[in-house]
Write a protein that holds these residues in place. Structure first.
Motif, PDB file in Angstrom:
ATOM      1  N   ASP A  38      -0.459  54.561  31.679  1.00  0.00           N
ATOM      2  CA  ASP A  38       0.770  55.210  31.237  1.00  0.00           C
ATOM      3  C   ASP A  38       0.482  56.471  30.426  1.00  0.00           C
ATOM      4  OD1 ASP A  38       2.216  53.232  32.470  1.00  0.00           O
ATOM      5  OD2 ASP A  38       2.484  52.038  30.649  1.00  0.00           O
ATOM      6  N   ARG A  39      -0.656  56.484  29.720  1.00  0.00           N
ATOM      7  CA  ARG A  39      -0.993  57.655  28.911  1.00  0.00           C
ATOM      8  C   ARG A  39      -1.732  58.713  29.711  1.00  0.00           C
ATOM      9  NH1 ARG A  39      -2.829  53.620  25.231  1.00  0.00           N
ATOM     10  NH2 ARG A  39      -4.976  54.207  25.766  1.00  0.00           N
ATOM     11  N   SER A  40      -2.227  58.352  30.906  1.00  0.00           N
ATOM     12  CA  SER A  40      -3.048  59.279  31.683  1.00  0.00           C
ATOM     13  C   SER A  40      -2.188  60.001  32.717  1.00  0.00           C
ATOM     14  CB  SER A  40      -4.181  58.514  32.378  1.00  0.00           C
ATOM     15  OG  SER A  40      -4.892  59.380  33.233  1.00  0.00           O
ATOM     16  N   PRO A  41      -2.046  61.337  32.586  1.00  0.00           N
ATOM     17  CA  PRO A  41      -1.277  62.074  33.599  1.00  0.00           C
ATOM     18  C   PRO A  41      -2.060  62.288  34.892  1.00  0.00           C
ATOM     19  CG  PRO A  41      -2.143  63.583  31.958  1.00  0.00           C
ATOM     20  CD  PRO A  41      -2.536  62.212  31.509  1.00  0.00           C
ATOM     21  N   ALA A  42      -3.387  61.996  34.871  1.00  0.00           N
ATOM     22  CA  ALA A  42      -4.214  62.265  36.040  1.00  0.00           C
ATOM     23  C   ALA A  42      -4.584  60.998  36.793  1.00  0.00           C
ATOM     24  CB  ALA A  42      -5.490  62.992  35.613  1.00  0.00           C
ATOM     25  N   ALA A  43      -3.874  59.906  36.558  1.00  0.00           N
ATOM     26  CA  ALA A  43      -4.219  58.649  37.216  1.00  0.00           C
ATOM     27  C   ALA A  43      -4.003  58.755  38.724  1.00  0.00           C
ATOM     28  CB  ALA A  43      -3.377  57.519  36.644  1.00  0.00           C
ATOM     29  N   VAL A  44      -4.955  58.228  39.485  1.00  0.00           N
ATOM     30  CA  VAL A  44      -4.876  58.223  40.943  1.00  0.00           C
ATOM     31  C   VAL A  44      -4.525  56.828  41.443  1.00  0.00           C
ATOM     32  CG1 VAL A  44      -6.150  58.592  43.091  1.00  0.00           C
ATOM     33  CG2 VAL A  44      -6.464  60.144  41.156  1.00  0.00           C
ATOM     34  N   VAL A  45      -5.305  55.826  41.054  1.00  0.00           N
ATOM     35  CA  VAL A  45      -5.078  54.464  41.517  1.00  0.00           C
ATOM     36  C   VAL A  45      -5.778  53.499  40.572  1.00  0.00           C
ATOM     37  CG1 VAL A  45      -7.111  54.406  43.024  1.00  0.00           C
ATOM     38  CG2 VAL A  45      -5.168  52.938  43.548  1.00  0.00           C
ATOM     39  N   SER A  46      -5.207  52.312  40.455  1.00  0.00           N
ATOM     40  CA  SER A  46      -5.864  51.213  39.738  1.00  0.00           C
ATOM     41  C   SER A  46      -6.531  50.321  40.770  1.00  0.00           C
ATOM     42  CB  SER A  46      -4.855  50.407  38.915  1.00  0.00           C
ATOM     43  OG  SER A  46      -4.231  51.229  37.944  1.00  0.00           O
ATOM     44  N   ALA A  47      -7.773  49.935  40.514  1.00  0.00           N
ATOM     45  CA  ALA A  47      -8.536  49.151  41.477  1.00  0.00           C
ATOM     46  C   ALA A  47      -9.354  48.104  40.731  1.00  0.00           C
ATOM     47  CB  ALA A  47      -9.444  50.046  42.313  1.00  0.00           C
ATOM     48  N   ARG A  48      -9.930  47.208  41.522  1.00  0.00           N
ATOM     49  CA  ARG A  48     -10.793  46.160  40.959  1.00  0.00           C
ATOM     50  C   ARG A  48     -12.246  46.498  41.274  1.00  0.00           C
ATOM     51  NH1 ARG A  48     -10.569  40.699  39.406  1.00  0.00           N
ATOM     52  NH2 ARG A  48      -8.325  40.569  39.799  1.00  0.00           N
ATOM     53  N   ARG A  78     -18.592  47.544  28.504  1.00  0.00           N
ATOM     54  CA  ARG A  78     -19.797  46.790  28.826  1.00  0.00           C
ATOM     55  C   ARG A  78     -19.835  46.443  30.309  1.00  0.00           C
ATOM     56  NH1 ARG A  78     -19.561  41.797  25.010  1.00  0.00           N
ATOM     57  NH2 ARG A  78     -21.286  41.219  26.406  1.00  0.00           N
ATOM     58  N   PRO A  79     -21.008  46.601  30.953  1.00  0.00           N
ATOM     59  CA  PRO A  79     -21.080  46.311  32.400  1.00  0.00           C
ATOM     60  C   PRO A  79     -20.707  44.884  32.764  1.00  0.00           C
ATOM     61  CG  PRO A  79     -22.997  47.575  31.677  1.00  0.00           C
ATOM     62  CD  PRO A  79     -22.263  47.180  30.431  1.00  0.00           C
ATOM     63  N   ASP A  80     -20.931  43.909  31.860  1.00  0.00           N
ATOM     64  CA  ASP A  80     -20.620  42.530  32.206  1.00  0.00           C
ATOM     65  C   ASP A  80     -19.134  42.216  32.124  1.00  0.00           C
ATOM     66  OD1 ASP A  80     -20.539  42.854  29.499  1.00  0.00           O
ATOM     67  OD2 ASP A  80     -21.481  40.943  29.000  1.00  0.00           O
ATOM     68  N   THR A  81     -18.326  43.199  31.696  1.00  0.00           N
ATOM     69  CA  THR A  81     -16.879  42.987  31.645  1.00  0.00           C
ATOM     70  C   THR A  81     -16.137  43.855  32.654  1.00  0.00           C
ATOM     71  OG1 THR A  81     -16.566  44.665  29.911  1.00  0.00           O
ATOM     72  CG2 THR A  81     -17.010  42.407  29.195  1.00  0.00           C
ATOM     73  N   PHE A  82     -16.864  44.519  33.555  1.00  0.00           N
ATOM     74  CA  PHE A  82     -16.196  45.368  34.541  1.00  0.00           C
ATOM     75  C   PHE A  82     -15.351  44.499  35.461  1.00  0.00           C
ATOM     76  CE2 PHE A  82     -19.647  48.903  34.411  1.00  0.00           C
ATOM     77  CZ  PHE A  82     -19.166  49.284  33.176  1.00  0.00           C
ATOM     78  N   ASP A  83     -14.060  44.708  35.466  1.00  0.00           N
ATOM     79  CA  ASP A  83     -13.169  43.964  36.346  1.00  0.00           C
ATOM     80  C   ASP A  83     -12.133  44.891  36.952  1.00  0.00           C
ATOM     81  OD1 ASP A  83     -11.950  44.420  33.914  1.00  0.00           O
ATOM     82  OD2 ASP A  83     -11.878  42.307  33.344  1.00  0.00           O
ATOM     83  N   PHE A  84     -11.334  45.532  36.117  1.00  0.00           N
ATOM     84  CA  PHE A  84     -10.322  46.465  36.596  1.00  0.00           C
ATOM     85  C   PHE A  84     -10.670  47.883  36.134  1.00  0.00           C
ATOM     86  CE2 PHE A  84      -8.257  42.354  35.850  1.00  0.00           C
ATOM     87  CZ  PHE A  84      -7.815  42.081  37.121  1.00  0.00           C
ATOM     88  N   ALA A  85     -10.351  48.848  36.968  1.00  0.00           N
ATOM     89  CA  ALA A  85     -10.710  50.233  36.671  1.00  0.00           C
ATOM     90  C   ALA A  85      -9.581  51.159  37.091  1.00  0.00           C
ATOM     91  CB  ALA A  85     -12.004  50.627  37.377  1.00  0.00           C
ATOM     92  N   LEU A  86      -9.560  52.313  36.452  1.00  0.00           N
ATOM     93  CA  LEU A  86      -8.570  53.348  36.738  1.00  0.00           C
ATOM     94  C   LEU A  86      -9.308  54.596  37.209  1.00  0.00           C
ATOM     95  CD1 LEU A  86      -5.577  54.287  36.598  1.00  0.00           C
ATOM     96  CD2 LEU A  86      -6.059  55.093  34.285  1.00  0.00           C
ATOM     97  N   VAL A  87      -8.989  55.042  38.415  1.00  0.00           N
ATOM     98  CA  VAL A  87      -9.570  56.269  38.957  1.00  0.00           C
ATOM     99  C   VAL A  87      -8.653  57.428  38.591  1.00  0.00           C
ATOM    100  CG1 VAL A  87     -10.384  57.436  41.033  1.00  0.00           C
ATOM    101  CG2 VAL A  87     -10.575  54.947  40.850  1.00  0.00           C
ATOM    102  N   GLU A  88      -9.232  58.487  38.011  1.00  0.00           N
ATOM    103  CA  GLU A  88      -8.459  59.650  37.564  1.00  0.00           C
ATOM    104  C   GLU A  88      -8.943  60.906  38.275  1.00  0.00           C
ATOM    105  OE1 GLU A  88      -7.392  58.430  32.974  1.00  0.00           O
ATOM    106  OE2 GLU A  88      -9.198  59.598  33.345  1.00  0.00           O
ATOM    107  N   ARG A  89      -8.099  61.894  38.261  1.00  0.00           N
ATOM    108  CA  ARG A  89      -8.506  63.203  38.782  1.00  0.00           C
ATOM    109  C   ARG A  89      -9.416  63.881  37.769  1.00  0.00           C
ATOM    110  NH1 ARG A  89      -3.074  62.640  39.820  1.00  0.00           N
ATOM    111  NH2 ARG A  89      -2.509  62.559  42.042  1.00  0.00           N
ATOM    112  N   PRO A  90     -10.274  64.787  38.219  1.00  0.00           N
ATOM    113  CA  PRO A  90     -11.112  65.522  37.263  1.00  0.00           C
ATOM    114  C   PRO A  90     -10.254  66.270  36.241  1.00  0.00           C
ATOM    115  CG  PRO A  90     -11.945  65.813  39.494  1.00  0.00           C
ATOM    116  CD  PRO A  90     -10.626  65.095  39.625  1.00  0.00           C
TER     117      PRO A  90
END
Length: 301
Positions: free
Chosen positions: A124-134, A265-277
């Motif tokens: 919601d705070r990111s104007p450059a969000a592309v997609v949320s993924a796992r 932390r790498p051991d908690t990677f589950d959900f991620a948000l891809v943003e534009r540059p």
């Protein structure tokens, strides 16, 4: 000639004595009962005293008999109780096992919900969000560290896009497929992120080590003093990562270069948000149309 068996009462003296004794007991009992009945009517206090005396005399015998009966019944009762308790214990163990599975699933769902809510707040705070993924997988058995997203070109993901999680920066996209994307993690040796320290804004570089940690390097020729707990966020330099995303914390004290741990932390990677540059590269200007060669007037004649 066979002599018949005489079963009459007078045939045996022992039987005669037994019959006589039974008669005497019956008559005596009836007489005693009649006397007690008459006594209870004519003199109730005396009858009560006699009754209590008899009770005092018979109570120990009754107690001993009752204790012996309870002792005899204790064995079968104990055996029955053992089997009943054993069956109940087995039932309780099955219920505990089922409840443990439900509790584990509930905790997992609760954890995922918390992470998703945090990621939604970031989105919601990111104007450059592309997609949320796992993040469906990540490498940990070699010096190269990559993650795999379940979103690709069909979702608008392109190489070079930053990837962040609910806690902080994860890395950047390096390869894309139709429904998958490969992410270069911050801990990979090829990862370099310009950062600044939050308490004073001093710039630095976070570089991956390939062993799950990162190096925090100074970019100042005079040397930079690091302390444990220093937080570094993206500076925006280079135009790829938006400024202010948490990247790493220093876990040692020193100058110029210290070891740090990524905030995400790498051991908690589950959900991620891809943003534009943060600052997309400018598109190349179209080439000017070719100029036609000048015509020779003499040749036109």
């Amino acid at each position: 000639m066979v002599v018949g068996d005489d079963r009459r009462t007078g045939f045996s003296r022992r039987r005669q004595y037994g019959v006589l004794f039974s008669y005497v007991v019956a008559i005596g009992g009836a007489a005693a009962g009649g006397m007690l009945l008459l006594l209870s009517t004519l003199n109730p206090p005396l009858f009560s005293a006699i009754r209590m005396t008899v009770a005092d005399m018979t109570t120990p015998v009754a107690s001993l008999t009752s204790g012996a009966g309870q002792l005899l019944l204790a064995g079968p009762r104990a055996v029955g109780t053992y089997f009943a308790v054993h069956a109940e214990n087995a039932q309780l163990k099955r219920e505990v096992a089922a409840t443990r599975g439900l509790l584990t699933r509930a905790r997992t769902i609760n954890y995922d919900n918390r992470r998703l809510r945090a990621l939604l707040r970031v989105r919601d705070r990111s104007p450059a969000a592309v997609v949320s993924a796992r993040v469906v997988s990540s490498t940990a058995g070699s010096t190269r560290r990559f993650g795999l997203l379940n979103a690709g070109r069909l979702s608008g993901v392109r190489p070079g896009m930053p990837v962040r999680g609910p806690d902080g920066l994860i890395g950047r996209v390096v390869e894309t497929g139709l429904n998958a994307a490969r992410v270069l993690l911050l801990v990979d040796p090829d990862s370099i992120v310009p950062v600044r320290r939050t308490r004073d804004g001093v710039p630095a570089i976070v570089a991956g080590r390939g062993d799950g940690a990162v190096d925090i390097r100074s970019v100042d020729d005079l040397g930079m003093r690091f302390t444990v707990g220093d937080l570094f966020v993206t500076s925006g330099t280079g135009g790829l990562y938006a400024p202010g995303i948490p990247v790493a914390r220093a876990v040692a004290t020193g100058r110029d270069t210290v070891i740090g741990r990524t905030v995400a932390r790498p051991d908690t990677f589950d959900f991620a948000l891809v943003e534009r540059p943060f600052l997309p590269l400018p598109s190349s200007s179209p080439a000017p149309p070719p100029v036609p060669p000048p015509t020779n007037p003499s040749s036109a004649r």
